[in-house]
Structure formats: C-alpha cells, structure tokens
Write an enzyme that holds these catalytic residues in place. Structure first.
Site, PDB file in Angstrom:
ATOM      1  N   ASP A 202       0.869  -1.177   0.000  1.00 60.71           N
ATOM      2  CA  ASP A 202       0.000   0.000   0.000  1.00 60.71           C
ATOM      3  C   ASP A 202       0.907   1.228   0.000  1.00 60.71           C
ATOM      4  O   ASP A 202       1.424   1.639   1.036  1.00 60.71           O
ATOM      5  CB  ASP A 202      -0.917  -0.022   1.223  1.00 60.71           C
ATOM      6  CG  ASP A 202      -1.892   1.144   1.238  1.00 60.71           C
ATOM      7  OD1 ASP A 202      -1.689   2.105   0.461  1.00 60.71           O
ATOM      8  OD2 ASP A 202      -2.852   1.109   2.034  1.00 60.71           O
ATOM      9  N   THR A 228      -3.375   5.522  -3.411  1.00 59.86           N
ATOM     10  CA  THR A 228      -4.205   6.675  -3.707  1.00 59.86           C
ATOM     11  C   THR A 228      -3.495   7.463  -4.803  1.00 59.86           C
ATOM     12  O   THR A 228      -2.322   7.233  -5.091  1.00 59.86           O
ATOM     13  CB  THR A 228      -4.372   7.589  -2.475  1.00 59.86           C
ATOM     14  OG1 THR A 228      -3.079   8.009  -2.039  1.00 59.86           O
ATOM     15  CG2 THR A 228      -5.076   6.875  -1.336  1.00 59.86           C
TER      16      THR A 228
END
Ligand SMILES: *Cc1c(COP(=O)(O)O)cnc(C)c1O
Length: 421
Positions: A202, A228
């Site tokens: 991540d 993101t």
C-alpha cells in the site's frame, strides 16, 4: 489575494462560492505540512471539473453496460496505459473511488470473511484498512498486527516472519500512513512467500516518490500494489490497483461489480493528467526535492531538540514525539494551525497517551515542495514549528499570530500550483 473565477458558481450559489474562495485563500496563505496532502495543477483541476462528470460507464473499456462510451473508453484506456508505463506494471485498475475502497477490493479478491489478514498496527503507523478493529476490514476479517521496535522505530522482520508463520494470513499489507523510513518490499515479499500470503504494497503515501525514483519500487516484489492518487502523486482524490496479469481478473471483478458501480470518469481523466505530469523529468526533480526537503527539515528539528521517531526520515514524512517538549500533540497541532502551520496530531509508537489525544505530530514536505520551497527554507520552517509548539504549550496567542504573519509573507512569494498567485 484574489480568488479563482467561478462565475457560474458565484451567480448560482454565492454562499458556497464564498466558502470555496475562503478555502483558496487558506490554502494559499498557510504552510501546509499535512503529509498526505498536496497541491494539484490547474490542468488536473480542470480535468476533474469536466462534463465527463455526466457519464455512467459501469464496466471496463470495450465491456460497458451503457452506450455512448466512445470518448470515455479512450479516457480510461489512456489513464490505464499511463499508469502501466509510469510504474512498469502489467495491469492497472484506475476505478477505485479512493484508497480505502481500493483496499477493500483487495480483500474481496483474495480473502473470505473471517480469514486472517496482517498489517502494521494503526498506532505504529499502519492504516485503518490493514485490518484495524474499527474498520470493516478488522470486523469482517481477523486482523493480526506487526509494529516497529521501541529502540529503533523500525519494522522488526524477525517479528513479522514469526507472526506470519504462526498466523498464516491470507493477505499481508506493507506500507502505512506514518512510516518515515524506506519500506523493504523484498523482505516483506520473502516472508509473504514463506507464509503463502498475498503481499499488498500500500504505497498511498509514497506513490509519487516511487514514480519519481525517490523510493524503491514494489513492482518486482508485491503481488498487488494499492495506491491513492492524491498524495505525493499529486493527482485528484482517487486510487489505483496494480498487479501482474495473473491477478488482473480478480482485482477488476472485485472493484466492479464487486464493490462499486459507475466509475468517476472526471476523476479518471484527472488521474490520466496527473500520470502524464508524473512522467515528466520535472516530476523526478520534484520527488527528489520532497525527500531532500524532509531530510533538511528533520536535521533542523533535531538541532532544535525535537525527538523524531526512528531518528529522522528517508521519505517525505516526519513523525515527532513531543513528550520531551511537554506539549501534547493535539494542543501543538491546534496551536500551529492558528499560526498558519497546518499539521495533524498523531500517535507515536508505544504512545503512552490516548489515540484521540496522542503524543505526536506528523508532518510532510509534499505540499511545500510543490510551491517551490527548498532546503534553504527548512530552518525557517523548523523555527516556526519550534516557536509554535512552545507558544501553543504556553497559550501565547500573540506569538502564534506573529508566526502566522511571517508564514503568510513567505507563502505569498511562493504561489501554489492550481491557486491564484
Ligand atoms: C491515505 C491512505 C489510504 C486511504 O486513502 P483514502 O483515499 O483516504 O481512503 C490507504 N492506505 C494508506 C497507507 C494511506 O496512507
């Protein structure tokens, strides 16, 4: 300070337009040190504000459930191709609405409810969605957690291995929200292989550093990369999942129809623009400048007696334990905010205080670097933090107001991308 022209908005809804204008001024005048925030370019803002907003496009390019996708398919294909090029991956899905839903899609793709998953503990720097209790990922799955060592502030891979071999998680997450050091993807990959787990890197916080060559890439090591697009990558609020071709189907199916409906096409377009920007040589310079600024700021803070978790930083982020300064994190963060220095209060590893009233603050250099501040400015930034923390502890509002004026003066000389100069 003028505001951006939003003539239609101002005419239709002056109340809301005024709020947007106030936010533009706030972002222009303050020193934004939130490690997860940035300033997107005008091009990204414009892409996110287009009529792509008007389209429903459930499915994937060439396989939609709605007609009229002549342009939308090309937009999404462009975003996907740019993501694959930039990160060097075989597969990219640009549809997740944000980082948390992207991670949930990974669970849906590779685990069943009740399965064991493993991630870094939230108060040690992990993310809620890595199996923490209050998140759906911690209630629908059985989360087990690794941390960092008390003496070094670093991940202890012997502990990670021992836990992984004992608990046999289906998924192991590496990465987090308050990790100031380089993530050793190879070490995590070896453990995941031994434990038979899917390794998810991540990289939400560091995707821009990876794209710009300022942090090692997880690509040769991780089964899935989740990120993101709005932190160091400097794109719109959104997310991507990347993998080798072997996991492409499972991930795509989990995002749609597993979790989501129609993709946010205006966001997909803005992601495509951000990826194009991140592929330019200037973005490499940006990524390296972010790290150089963080290192210089860490040095300047250490010189002023601050206690930094792990003793410093390798990336864009600094986690400070304010215990020696005898000012709680929340009081410091709120005082600094009044001084125009925007940070967030944060737990530190082995925090003796409560998560809602912790001992630390977290800061980062992505946003100030986007404005063009360099290492030569970091002593001044450290000074504002130092004076601000002391003034916050002492309740000295005059001192905080004086810092605010100094900050606004420097910020006026370094206009932010996407905002009026
Ligand atoms: C920010 C972040 C997320 C979640 O992103 P949202 O877009 O806020 O849902 C997930 N993982 C990590 C490590 C993050 O830093």
């Amino acid at each position: 300070m003028s505001t951006l022209p939003h003539p239609a908005l101002a005419a239709a809804d002056p109340e809301l337009a005024a709020l947007v204008g106030a936010e533009e001024r706030l972002q222009a005048e303050t020193l934004r040190l939130i490690a997860s925030e940035n300033y997107v370019s005008r091009a990204v803002l414009e892409a996110a504000g287009t009529v792509l907003q008007n389209k429903y496009s459930e499915g994937y390019p060439g396989r939609r459930y709605y007609e009229g996708q002549q342009n939308i398919d090309q937009v999404e294909r462009l975003a996907v191709a740019r993501a694959k090029d930039l990160f060097g991956v075989e597969h990219a899905n640009v549809q997740p609405y944000s980082g948390s839903p992207a991670n949930l899609a990974v669970y849906l793709a590779f685990a069943e409810p009740g399965d064991t998953v493993m991630g870094m503990s939230l108060p040690m720097g992990g993310h809620l969605t890595h199996g923490w209790g209050v998140s759906a990922t911690g209630t629908w799955f059985r989360g087990v957690r690794y941390g960092v060592r008390r003496d070094t502030g670093l991940v202890d891979f012997d502990e990670v291995r021992e836990l992984a071999l004992k608990e046999r998680p289906k998924i192991i997450f590496c990465g987090g929200t308050a990790v100031p050091r380089t993530i050793d993807f190879a070490a995590f990959a070896e453990i995941a292989r031994e434990a038979g787990a899917i390794l998810v890197a991540d990289v939400a916080h560091i995707a821009g550093l990876i794209a710009g060559g300022a942090h090692p890439s997880p690509v040769p090591h991780a089964d899935v990369i989740s990120t993101t697009t709005h932190k160091t990558l400097r794109g719109p609020r959104g997310a991507m999942l990347m993998s080798r071709e072997t996991h492409a189907k499972a991930l795509d199916k989990a995002v749609f129809p597993g979790l989501q409906g129609g993709p946010h096409n205006q966001t997909t377009a803005a992601i495509a623009v951000a990826l194009h920007e991140a592929a330019q040589p200037s973005f490499r310079s940006y990524a390296h400048a972010v790290v150089a600024n963080a290192r210089a700021l860490a040095e300047a803070l250490l010189e002023r007696g601050f206690d930094l978790v792990s003793g410093g930083t390798d990336n864009h982020l600094i986690l400070m334990d304010l215990t020696p300064k005898e000012v709680p994190g929340k009081i410091a963060a709120k005082g600094l905010d009044r001084a125009g220095v925007v940070v967030n209060y944060n737990t530190v590893p082995y925090d003796a205080r409560k998560p809602f009233d912790p001992s630390g603050i977290r800061i980062g250099t992505p946003a100030l670097t986007s404005r063009g501040l360099g290492v030569e400015h970091m002593p001044a930034v450290a000074d504002w933090i130092d004076r601000g923390v002391r003034a916050a502890g002492a309740g000295d509002e005059d001192a905080l107001a004086a810092i605010r004026r100094e900050v606004a003066e420097l910020m006026a000389a370094y206009p932010a991308p996407g905002l009026p100069g």
